[in-house]
Design an enzyme around this catalytic site. Structure first.
Site, PDB file in Angstrom:
ATOM      1  N   GLU A  76       0.295   0.319   0.946  1.00 57.51           N
ATOM      2  CA  GLU A  76       1.105   0.329   0.102  1.00 57.51           C
ATOM      3  C   GLU A  76       2.744  -0.614   1.039  1.00 57.51           C
ATOM      4  OE1 GLU A  76       2.838   4.264  -1.036  1.00 57.51           O
ATOM      5  OE2 GLU A  76       0.663   4.053  -2.259  1.00 57.51           O
TER       6      GLU A  76
ATOM      7  N   GLU B  84      -5.457   5.431  -4.985  1.00 60.26           N
ATOM      8  CA  GLU B  84      -4.837   6.433  -4.178  1.00 60.26           C
ATOM      9  C   GLU B  84      -4.259   6.855  -6.467  1.00 60.26           C
ATOM     10  OE1 GLU B  84      -1.684   6.640  -1.776  1.00 60.26           O
ATOM     11  OE2 GLU B  84      -2.827   5.972  -0.163  1.00 60.26           O
TER      12      GLU B  84
HETATM   13  O1  AHR Z   1      -1.687  10.248  -0.172  1.00 59.32           O
HETATM   14  C1  AHR Z   1      -0.526  10.318   0.151  1.00 59.32           C
HETATM   15  C2  AHR Z   1       0.149   9.337   0.214  1.00 59.32           C
HETATM   16  O2  AHR Z   1       0.864   8.676  -0.908  1.00 59.32           O
HETATM   17  C3  AHR Z   1      -0.461   7.960   1.022  1.00 59.32           C
HETATM   18  O3  AHR Z   1      -0.661   7.945   2.232  1.00 59.32           O
HETATM   19  C4  AHR Z   1       0.120   7.454   0.822  1.00 59.32           C
HETATM   20  O4  AHR Z   1      -0.130   5.660   0.950  1.00 59.32           O
HETATM   21  C5  AHR Z   1       1.415   7.370  -0.472  1.00 59.32           C
HETATM   22  O5  AHR Z   1       2.431   6.401  -0.643  1.00 59.32           O
END
Ligand code: AHR
Length: 519
Positions: A194, A323
């Site tokens: 991210e 994610e």
């Molecule tokens: O999964 C929790 C967080 O969500 C992660 O660390 C990040 O990459 C995302 O914003």
């Protein structure tokens, strides 16, 4: 208000369809047009150094009274082994861009403050060698995210040498001295996380400039093993970031660098950011809103894939949804930075719908990692001291094991609709595949929390005489497993009635079912 779902309906739904209703949903599986392989890596997991996931959830230390092997919980390992977890993304997440690998190797560890997640101390007792031991114990592969935010190319390159060098370099000898002479296999390497947000708030141009150097110089040193590199991709429907990464990749030449994947992050956060919907004790409105939100994954993948197709029509670069999952308000009383939430039957449905979407895009989506694995967000497992429970999401992943590396088979059906107030969703969802052992597997999800669904399934050419499997249903859509009642939501055996090659089955409201056809 809990969504009404009476025990009578549940019992009805669990039985074979002795008497099919007139309006049975006709599902036809087309075995003549096999699609892409459903890569087992779409069932990947994510274990960030966050909250109680690593510490207490996975790692308890060698001297703990909680049964462990070299500090890693035995109960957690045994449960995860059943899922055939293909890979585990670690150490983050946001935490990856503050992680310095040297803090977590050798006899003396460096204690740090985890500034990403609640400013708690991280002893670094769980580091690189413990991560690989964990992977070894659960039978999984490494997906390591290197620190592209606050780290250097040199630091990341050294880490890769420590992990993968097969020649007696100084770093390989250090690894051997720490107990592991043989090189580790790093199957996947994430180039930051991210970077448009917690990874450094970079512009697409800043990221691609930095990513090119990491992609060129951070390498696998073990020629016996292949490693795939995954660049940071988008986290919204906006395509600027995708365009920048893909055009940078397209312009590479000679010995510059290469990529194998680009990530996509997409959480189901109904009602907008910050996550505020409860993960338990909710009603049908929340149920329908969350499922409506999660189904947007389909359009998101289509949109980002279309941009990728412009640069990469051969689909060399995988879209890696590393994610995803439901994100709700923190469990009342918990540290809000620990992202603890309950996991309900709704999450089981959410998981099945997303896995089905990934399977339908199997030609481009070849990897995905649910967030996360233990005690954090939409977890597989929850622990409390020596206790451990499996969540409804865990059971979906378990039921879907036959889909790992199976060949996608197209299905046609009229999904119908389920409507709650102003929300209209498909009533059912279905996928099918030819498993590695040649058997046909079918997954059927009934989204409607009020009506059982009758199915009539035909699979021309399969000549099945039995269709057995498991159904995951619950007394209510917000039903959860707790430490006091760990089996409220757990799968039950189910069979379809097979007659003249046609399968008939009635499935309970708000349920997920996987059937395997056999002779
Ligand atoms: O999964 C929790 C967080 O969500 C992660 O660390 C990040 O990459 C995302 O914003």
């Amino acid at each position: 208000m809990r969504a009404a779902m009476s025990g009578i309906l549940l019992a009805l739904g669990l039985s074979c369809a002795a008497a099919q209703a007139q309006d049975a949903i006709a599902v036809q599986v087309d075995t003549s047009q096999p699609g892409a392989r459903i890569d087992r890596h779409i069932f990947g997991q994510f274990a960030e150094q966050l909250g109680t996931q690593i510490y207490n959830g996975i790692w308890v230390g060698r001297h703990s009274k909680i049964p462990n092997v070299r500090g890693i919980r035995k109960d957690v390992v045994a449960a995860l082994r059943e899922l055939h977890v293909p890979d585990v993304r670690w150490p983050g997440g946001c935490y990856a861009d503050q992680y310095h690998w040297r803090d977590g190797v050798g006899k003396t560890r460096t204690t740090r403050v985890n500034t990403s997640w609640g400013d708690v101390l991280d002893s670094n007792a769980f580091g690189t060698d413990e991560y690989f031991d964990f992977l070894h114990q659960i039978g999984s592969q490494a997906y390591v995210s290197v620190n592209l935010g606050s780290g250097t190319v040199e630091e990341a390159a050294d880490w890769l040498e420590y992990m993968t060098a097969d020649k007696p370099t100084t770093l390989a000898k250090e690894r051997a001295a720490n107990g592991h002479p043989a090189p580790y296999k790093v199957a996947y390497l994430g180039l930051g996380n991210e970077s448009w947000d917690c990874g450094g708030l970079m512009t697409p141009t800043e990221y691609t400039a930095r990513m090119r150097r990491f992609a060129r110089f951070v390498n696998n040193f073990n020629p016996a093993e292949k490693m795939q590199k995954i660049a940071v991709g988008p986290g919204t429907a906006d395509t600027d970031w995708t365009d920048a990464v893909m055009s940078t990749w397209k312009k590479r030449h000679g010995w510059s660098f290469d990529l194998d994947g680009m990530s996509l992050h997409s959480y189901t956060v109904a009602g907008g950011w910050p996550p505020h919907m409860p993960s338990m004790d909710f009603g049908e409105q929340d149920y329908a809103s969350v499922l409506q939100e999660t189904l947007k994954m389909n359009g998101l993948i289509d949109k980002q894939s279309a941009v990728m197709d412009q640069y990469d029509p051969d689909k060399k670069i995988a879209l890696v949804v590393d994610e995803w999952g439901g994100w709700y308000a923190p469990t009342p009383g918990s540290n809000p930075h620990f992202l603890q939430q309950q996991n309900s039957q709704r999450d089981a449905i959410l998981a099945a719908l997303n896995l089905n979407i990934f399977a339908r895009h199997a030609d481009r989506v070849r990897m995905a990692n649910i967030a996360q694995m233990v005690n954090v967000l939409q977890a597989m497992l929850m622990t409390d001291g020596p206790k451990m429970i499996r969540t409804p999401t865990y059971y979906v992943f378990k039921m879907y094991v036959p889909f790992q590396d199976a060949t996608f088979l197209p299905v046609t059906y009229d999904a119908g609709t389920y409507t709650y107030k102003d929300i209209t969703l498909p009533r059912v969802d279905a996928i099918a595949a030819k498993a590695k052992d040649g058997k046909i597997v079918v997954s059927l999800t009934n989204l409607d929390p009020n009506r059982p669904a009758d199915f009539a399934i035909t699979v021309p050419g399969a000549a099945a005489t039995v269709a057995n499997g498991q159904v995951l249903a619950a007394p209510a859509v917000d039903a959860v497993n707790t430490f006091a009642a760990p089996n409220t939501v757990s799968p039950k055996p189910v069979s379809a009635q097979v007659s003249d090659g046609k399968l008939s089955i009635t499935l309970p409201p708000a349920s997920v079912t996987v059937l395997t056809l056999d002779r």
